[in-house]
Design a protein around this motif. Structure first.
Motif, short mmCIF file in Angstrom:
data_model
loop_
_atom_site.label_atom_id
_atom_site.label_comp_id
_atom_site.label_asym_id
_atom_site.label_seq_id
_atom_site.Cartn_x
_atom_site.Cartn_y
_atom_site.Cartn_z
N GLN A 158 39.80 74.45 13.14
CA GLN A 158 38.97 74.42 11.94
C GLN A 158 37.58 74.96 12.23
N VAL A 159 37.04 75.68 11.25
CA VAL A 159 35.66 76.15 11.28
C VAL A 159 34.98 75.55 10.06
N SER A 160 33.96 74.71 10.27
CA SER A 160 33.39 73.96 9.15
C SER A 160 31.87 74.02 9.13
N CYS A 161 31.32 73.95 7.91
CA CYS A 161 29.91 73.67 7.75
C CYS A 161 29.74 72.15 7.87
N ASP A 162 28.70 71.73 8.57
CA ASP A 162 28.51 70.30 8.85
C ASP A 162 28.07 69.58 7.58
N ASP A 163 29.00 68.84 6.96
CA ASP A 163 28.70 68.14 5.71
C ASP A 163 27.65 67.06 5.91
N LEU A 164 27.64 66.43 7.07
CA LEU A 164 26.64 65.38 7.33
C LEU A 164 25.24 65.97 7.31
N ILE A 165 25.04 67.08 8.03
CA ILE A 165 23.71 67.70 8.08
C ILE A 165 23.33 68.23 6.71
N ALA A 166 24.30 68.84 6.01
CA ALA A 166 24.01 69.39 4.69
C ALA A 166 23.52 68.31 3.73
N THR A 167 24.18 67.18 3.75
CA THR A 167 23.80 66.08 2.85
C THR A 167 22.43 65.52 3.23
N GLN A 168 22.21 65.37 4.52
CA GLN A 168 20.91 64.88 4.97
C GLN A 168 19.78 65.82 4.55
N HIS A 179 11.67 61.15 -4.95
CA HIS A 179 12.84 60.73 -5.72
C HIS A 179 13.52 59.55 -5.04
N GLU A 180 13.86 58.55 -5.83
CA GLU A 180 14.56 57.38 -5.33
C GLU A 180 15.90 57.18 -6.05
N ARG A 181 15.95 57.54 -7.32
CA ARG A 181 17.19 57.38 -8.08
C ARG A 181 17.90 58.75 -8.11
N ILE A 182 18.69 58.97 -7.07
CA ILE A 182 19.33 60.27 -6.84
C ILE A 182 20.82 60.14 -7.12
N GLY A 183 21.34 61.01 -7.97
CA GLY A 183 22.76 61.03 -8.26
C GLY A 183 23.50 61.99 -7.35
N LEU A 184 24.72 61.62 -6.99
CA LEU A 184 25.55 62.45 -6.12
C LEU A 184 26.72 62.97 -6.95
N LEU A 185 26.82 64.29 -7.09
CA LEU A 185 27.86 64.93 -7.89
C LEU A 185 28.84 65.61 -6.93
N LEU A 186 30.02 64.98 -6.75
CA LEU A 186 30.96 65.40 -5.72
C LEU A 186 32.23 65.97 -6.32
N GLY A 187 33.06 66.55 -5.46
CA GLY A 187 34.38 67.00 -5.86
C GLY A 187 35.33 65.82 -6.02
N PRO A 188 36.64 66.09 -6.15
CA PRO A 188 37.61 65.01 -6.36
C PRO A 188 37.55 63.94 -5.28
N ALA A 201 25.69 60.38 2.73
CA ALA A 201 24.67 59.93 1.78
C ALA A 201 24.42 58.42 1.90
N ARG A 202 25.49 57.66 2.03
CA ARG A 202 25.33 56.20 2.16
C ARG A 202 24.60 55.86 3.47
N SER A 203 24.93 56.57 4.53
CA SER A 203 24.26 56.33 5.80
C SER A 203 22.77 56.67 5.70
N PHE A 204 22.47 57.79 5.07
CA PHE A 204 21.06 58.19 4.90
C PHE A 204 20.31 57.17 4.06
N ALA A 205 20.93 56.73 2.96
CA ALA A 205 20.26 55.77 2.08
C ALA A 205 19.93 54.48 2.81
N ALA A 206 20.87 54.04 3.66
CA ALA A 206 20.63 52.80 4.40
C ALA A 206 19.44 52.96 5.35
N ARG A 207 19.36 54.11 6.01
CA ARG A 207 18.25 54.35 6.94
C ARG A 207 16.93 54.52 6.21
N ALA A 208 16.98 55.17 5.03
CA ALA A 208 15.75 55.46 4.30
C ALA A 208 15.29 54.28 3.45
#
Length: 337
Positions: A158-168, A179-188, A201-208
């Motif tokens: 697999q060749v992937s873009c790092d979703d963790l870094i992208a979200t962060q 911004h504090e009230r941020i909506g996440l619009l995801l695929g299925p 996103a959940r990991s980032f929110a917990a740290r932030a």
């Protein structure tokens, strides 16, 4: 296997042992007999062993989920050029609603005796989808490379873009502007890259130290119209920013904000993902997280070429780091109302 040997032997008029020697690349068979056996395989609808596919095997399938999202034509252009440089001819296959399925494309590619297949988005990323055709490719030993996250069971490179870094990157940008009230619009919900983005996103929110309630996470089909419908739900829930899992979803969210009588970015900031073509020309120009498609596409082709040549290729996922591209769709948060 025994049925295949018997059928081919009867068709050519030779022994099953002779057919076996041809299929296994053993010496002691005349060129005419070898060609007759291979021709019989084709006529009877059997698949040639990969190592016996000859010059016609310089074909490589590029299987894409769609062309409406400009990121996929961009991947196809990069990989098509890289394949041509290595002496391969790409065969482009794109799914469409009510059209040829991914499994049917695999049947077609196998009849064309392709040397390998690169999937850039597909059912391998959907947990609830049928994966039988991938299992078939694996059982045949056909070289396959996947672009972006897959279910774990397939075992293809697999060749992937790092979703963790992208979200962060997207969330850090929005939080830095208040911004504090941020909506996440995801695929299925069963889409593996979206699962990864949600976990990040959940990991980032917990740290932030910011709240990320379930009501601020919405799942949607990919596309502008679907993004508008899902984005409208987030706007109704009072978000001041939306982080989307693709550029078309983000453009749909912009529509939803405007339809609610609000402004982007004055009332709601929007961040996309991919940095596909023309995102610097939208109104407003879209802030987005860029996938390094050139490096990813070339890496996928290099991996596939190595597999075709019989080289030892790592099955570990290659992760490429994205880049945040800040444009005019994001601004400092301000109180609603």
């Amino acid at each position: 296997m025994g049925r295949r040997l018997a059928d081919v032997a009867e068709k050519v008029g030779v022994s099953e042992a002779t057919v076996s020697r041809v299929l296994n690349g053993k010496p002691g068979v005349s060129a005419a007999t070898r060609e007759a056996v291979l021709t019989a395989l084709d006529v009877l609808g059997y698949e040639r062993p990969v190592k016996l596919r000859g010059d016609r095997a310089r074909l490589v399938g590029l299987v894409l989920p769609e062309l409406a999202n400009p990121i996929f034509p961009a991947f196809a252009e990069v990989m098509g050029g890289a394949l041509a440089q290595q002496g391969f001819t790409p065969v482009l296959c794109t799914r469409s609603a009510g059209g040829i399925t991914e499994a049917e494309y695999i049947d077609l590619l196998l009849t064309q005796q392709v040397s390998g297949v690169i999937f850039a988005g597909g059912l391998y990323a959907e947990r609830d989808a049928d994966h039988e055709h991938y299992e078939r490719l694996r059982s045949l030993g056909l070289p396959v490379v996947l672009i972006n996250a897959s279910i774990d069971e397939l075992g293809f490179p697999q060749v992937s873009c790092d979703d963790l870094i992208a979200t962060q990157q997207g969330l850090e940008h929005l939080v830095s502007m208040g911004h504090e009230r941020i909506g996440l619009l995801l695929g299925p919900g069963d889409h593996v890259p979206s699962e990864r983005k949600l976990a990040a996103a959940r990991s980032f929110a917990a740290r932030a130290g910011i709240e990320f309630p379930d009501e601020l996470v919405v799942h949607s089909r990919y596309g502008i119209e679907a993004g508008q419908a899902a984005g409208a739900r987030l706007v109704e829930r009072g978000v001041t920013a939306i982080l989307a899992a693709s550029d078309p979803l983000a453009l749909g969210a912009v529509r939803a904000v405007r339809r609610a009588g609000l402004d982007v970015p004055r009332d709601v900031s929007v961040v996309g993902y991919d940095d596909s073509a023309l995102m610097n020309s939208t109104d407003p120009a879209l802030t987005t997280v860029r996938q390094p498609i050139d490096q990813m596409g070339r890496a996928a082709v290099d991996l596939l070429a190595g597999l075709i040549e019989g080289a030892a290729v790592s099955r570990d996922e290659l992760l490429f780091e994205p880049e945040l591209v800040v444009r005019r769709s994001t601004a400092a948060a301000r109180p609603r109302g």
